[in-house]
Design an enzyme around this catalytic site. Sequence first.
Site, mmCIF file in Angstrom:
data_model
loop_
_atom_site.group_PDB
_atom_site.id
_atom_site.type_symbol
_atom_site.label_atom_id
_atom_site.label_comp_id
_atom_site.label_asym_id
_atom_site.label_seq_id
_atom_site.Cartn_x
_atom_site.Cartn_y
_atom_site.Cartn_z
ATOM 1 N N GLY A 62 35.062 96.439 10.260
ATOM 2 C CA GLY A 62 35.222 95.652 11.566
ATOM 3 C C GLY A 62 35.903 94.460 11.474
ATOM 4 O O GLY A 62 36.447 93.707 11.007
ATOM 5 N N GLN A 92 28.650 95.213 -0.566
ATOM 6 C CA GLN A 92 28.836 93.638 0.147
ATOM 7 C C GLN A 92 29.151 92.781 -0.495
ATOM 8 O O GLN A 92 30.525 92.454 -0.386
ATOM 9 C CB GLN A 92 27.484 92.962 1.417
ATOM 10 C CG GLN A 92 27.258 94.590 2.214
ATOM 11 C CD GLN A 92 28.504 94.481 3.312
ATOM 12 O OE1 GLN A 92 28.912 93.706 3.686
ATOM 13 N NE2 GLN A 92 28.585 95.879 2.856
ATOM 14 N N GLY A 125 26.082 90.140 3.967
ATOM 15 C CA GLY A 125 27.700 90.481 3.989
ATOM 16 C C GLY A 125 28.755 89.979 4.420
ATOM 17 O O GLY A 125 29.940 90.806 4.160
ATOM 18 N N GLU A 126 28.700 88.571 3.788
ATOM 19 C CA GLU A 126 30.365 87.881 3.815
ATOM 20 C C GLU A 126 29.619 86.885 2.824
ATOM 21 O O GLU A 126 30.774 86.017 1.961
ATOM 22 C CB GLU A 126 30.055 86.633 5.522
ATOM 23 C CG GLU A 126 30.318 87.577 6.728
ATOM 24 C CD GLU A 126 30.142 86.523 7.358
ATOM 25 O OE1 GLU A 126 28.700 85.712 7.929
ATOM 26 O OE2 GLU A 126 31.036 86.585 8.682
#
Lengths: 733, 326
Positions: free
Chosen positions: A244, A627, A693-694
């Site tokens: 996504g 990640q 996640g980032e």
Amino acid sequence: MTRLLTMDAPDERNRLDAMAQGVIGKPLDRPDGPAKTTGTAKYAAEYNIPGCVEGVLVTAAISKGRVASIDDSSVMSMPGVIAVIADERMTARSAQGGAGKSPVRQIDRVEYWGQPVALVVAESFEQARDAAKHLRIEYQADEDAIVDQHDADAPVEPYGDPVVQGDLGHVMKQAAFAVDVTYTTECHNSAPMEPHASIAEWDGDKLTVHTSLQMIKYNVKEMADALGLSTEKVRLLSPYVGGGFGSKLGVSVEGAAAAVAAIKLKRPVRVVLLRQQVFQCVMRRSETTQRLRLAADKDGRLIGFGHEAKVSNLPDEDFAEPVTQASEFLYPGKNRTLRVDLARIHLVTAGSVRAPGEAVGMQCLESAMDELANQIGIDPVELRLRNIPERHPSKDIPYSSRKLAECLRDGAKRFGWSADRKPAQLRDGEWWIGTGMATACRVHNLNEAQARVTLRADGTAEVASDMTDIGTGTYAVLSQIAGEMLGLDIKDVSVKLGDSNFPPGAGSGGSWGAPSTGSAVFVACEAIRAELAKRLGCTETELTLRDGFATAGNRRVALTDVLSGDHFEEVGHFKAGKITDAFSAAMYGAFFAEVGVNAYTGEVRVRRFQGTFGFGRPLNAKTATSQCMGGMVWGIGSALTEDLVFDKRNGHIVNPDLAEYHLPVNLDVPKLDVVLLDERDPAASPLQAKGVGELGICGAAGAICNAIYHASGVRVRSYPITPDKVLAELPEP
Amino acid sequence: MRPFLYSRADGLDHAVQLAREGARPIAGGTNLLDLMKLQIEAPERLVDINRLPLGGIEPDGEGVRIGALVSNSACAADERIRRDYPVLSRAILAGATFQLRNKATTAGNLCQRTRCYYFYNIDTPCNKRRPGSGCSAIGGFNRIHAILGTSDACIATYPGDMAVALAALNAQVEITTAQGRKRHVPVRGFHRLPGDTPEKDNVLEPGDMITAVALPPPAGGRQIYRKVRERSSYAFALVSIAAVVRMEGGKIAAASLAFGGLAHKPWHDPRIDELLAGAMPSDALADKAADLLLEGAQGYGDNDFKIPLARRALKAVLREATGDAA
């Protein structure tokens, strides 16, 4: 029952570490892995629904104007064509993350090249695509479309509240050391492997959509609002999402189009975006222009800090790339100026692309910090260590757990960092060799979340939430949290996600999915534990659950016996309360990179890349490492290759495919060395966990930029750092 | 994708007959299928030539004959190609990906069409795709475009790698004509400059079929394929150089250089080979060679950098080929 936990203060109980199962944090394989690798996990477009027909969107070939006419007769006689649909309920743009209402509809008013203007439906995909390419459309094009943020006529407005403290301009003149530089980054596209896709079914009363979205609870509202339906009439299903990266935060353009067609035609309709459409009509990361002003005293301590950015978006969009987000708190400097200006231009919607803000803000800030370290003549690691503020420089609040210094020191040691920073000293054949480093930083976000946990009479558990797994590992970490709290092997915990009939989770976005939805699971499990404790006549904290047995005092009883035919069902409801404003909470890390710069051609290759990260409790060391690796690969792309190019004459995307939009390939990625520090952050969540996640992208490209300078002496302030830009400054070979 | 007829040729005559009637030959389809999906090309009929006996790498006098259907993977891995024509093997391996090279064929690769962004976007003018509609790359974004041999009608490049090596090796393309005759065209003359007919990539006439590529006797020497690009794989060349250089007594005995990424065809300038033959290698010599190469070079804005890049890449290649690797 629903149990609400509003987090107003740090949760020092650290309940997870008091549990006995020992699965939390372990590098376990994803439970959904086998289904994905064998192709049995069904993605949105993969449902075979009898009678389903195929829709292909027709997109505008002008950047601004009106659709004067659509000539249906140009395609209606083509084989298999069923309908040409241009309906006021169709959406012209993606919804922004968390919008919860319809994005701009008005598909007859063109605001960007590639905007959907109609849907062609046919019996087969090939027929629909052929007809879509043949559909005759007359446009009334406006002559005044501005498609470049640097166009002097582009309207520019300030976005949000700028931070202005002290007098930065003055200290820049007075400081012992000062850097005033401007960096640029280009537009990016996340182009997830699974394109945006929906199959809509309408039973005359209710709409069901198999789709690929990140935040179902908002998406239901967006879809319902677009279609003029109540949310009870809309069911969305996204059990698996093939990537996504922000592009599926809000409903995208194919969803409402499929739904409108299904309602009109009374048949199921599938619409899958073509790869070119994924680029042209979903979402871009804005290009940025960033001025960094750093003023330091003679000891290298920041006394002035400026980060001013210009970004762009379409008119009427309320999102601006939050470039300065981490700059608000990462480094000190009493004299501060932070601001973001937003240019209104006619390019495809700018929105969230993995780590909005820090992804591009940090890489420029960290390059400027490197320039400051070089000017002062100190080790850039030391410069960072000297500039870790004690309190938030604007809000004067404390930091929650912050492992920045440990990441810097451990990373430097592990990498074999040399403090000798003289550039262009080392050659390996044709290649100049150099190293660079950067800080990683990403704000910690929480979002309201609910999850239902059922402990069944057979001693197995089910977790259900409309939360999504976009490839991040949600299935794994939620099963680990429930397994840890309820004393179950994770194969005895089934996790069901991505169905709007389930309690509303946090959705996947802003790295908040795991800490927020995970906390909801935690709350539900605590409630179930309390019920079990009651049956055993002990308190919840006296209860030990492990391997399907409950132990209280000197009694050890099988869970199935405690349950004796009953089941417990609890909905955990988690909200971040006052904690959000009480602490400055963020994830931290450090990147160290070694690059080669070809002395002849200016080509850059990353030879080593190391990242050390602290983000509270890792919930699953394997998925968290993945990640971080994924983020670092994005960092390589951002540093060296990724550039979504718009034709400056009319705003169409020049390279809307994966052949010409260059992501790093395997050969571009060296072995990535990722280290996760063991950390607990009681102010972050009841799990002591933050998001990951980032984090791996936030600053990564800066380390590469700095390594290029160290290798070759060439400082490129324009990302991506392609051979042409390096070449321009390289000496004769 | 538009509807089309598909037939499988049961022999070369059959294939040539169908081609003469307007059928497009398809082998690996790695380029044509993409073009058809995007409706850049919309042939009404395809003739599948995969079952024709055009495979095999065979001795051909002192040279080698590579069948039209030999896959890029097979060609690059062939022992004789690797030993006697290493520049060809290296060039092939520098292109595309494993998966594509497994499907792509020798003849198909020669016929690969340009990667010009505007050629690929049917919503924009392109003289190569729609003659007379205009060139969007001139005045548009033209980072990957040509600096040599361009015209006002087209600045596209030939994107491949294999043909650049074949040009350096001075290979011949064996063609069976619509009338069933054989003719040979040197690779150096196979692709053409755009002029005012950029829709024609090469000298194939309607109904012509490539049946093989013939390599001359091995040239020996050092053979280099240098491909410059911002990522390490799966990217077309910004600039590429195929070099076959034989040294004798510290001097260049013979040299043959061809260049990719610079023009509508693999670029070969015989004056460069003549300049180098018999000369002592030096940076000054490399500069002279670059002067010849870039004599008529014209940048179009975004691709201006290719001019200094080609010069520097040429210097690197000559240093490597003549013994001074760095």
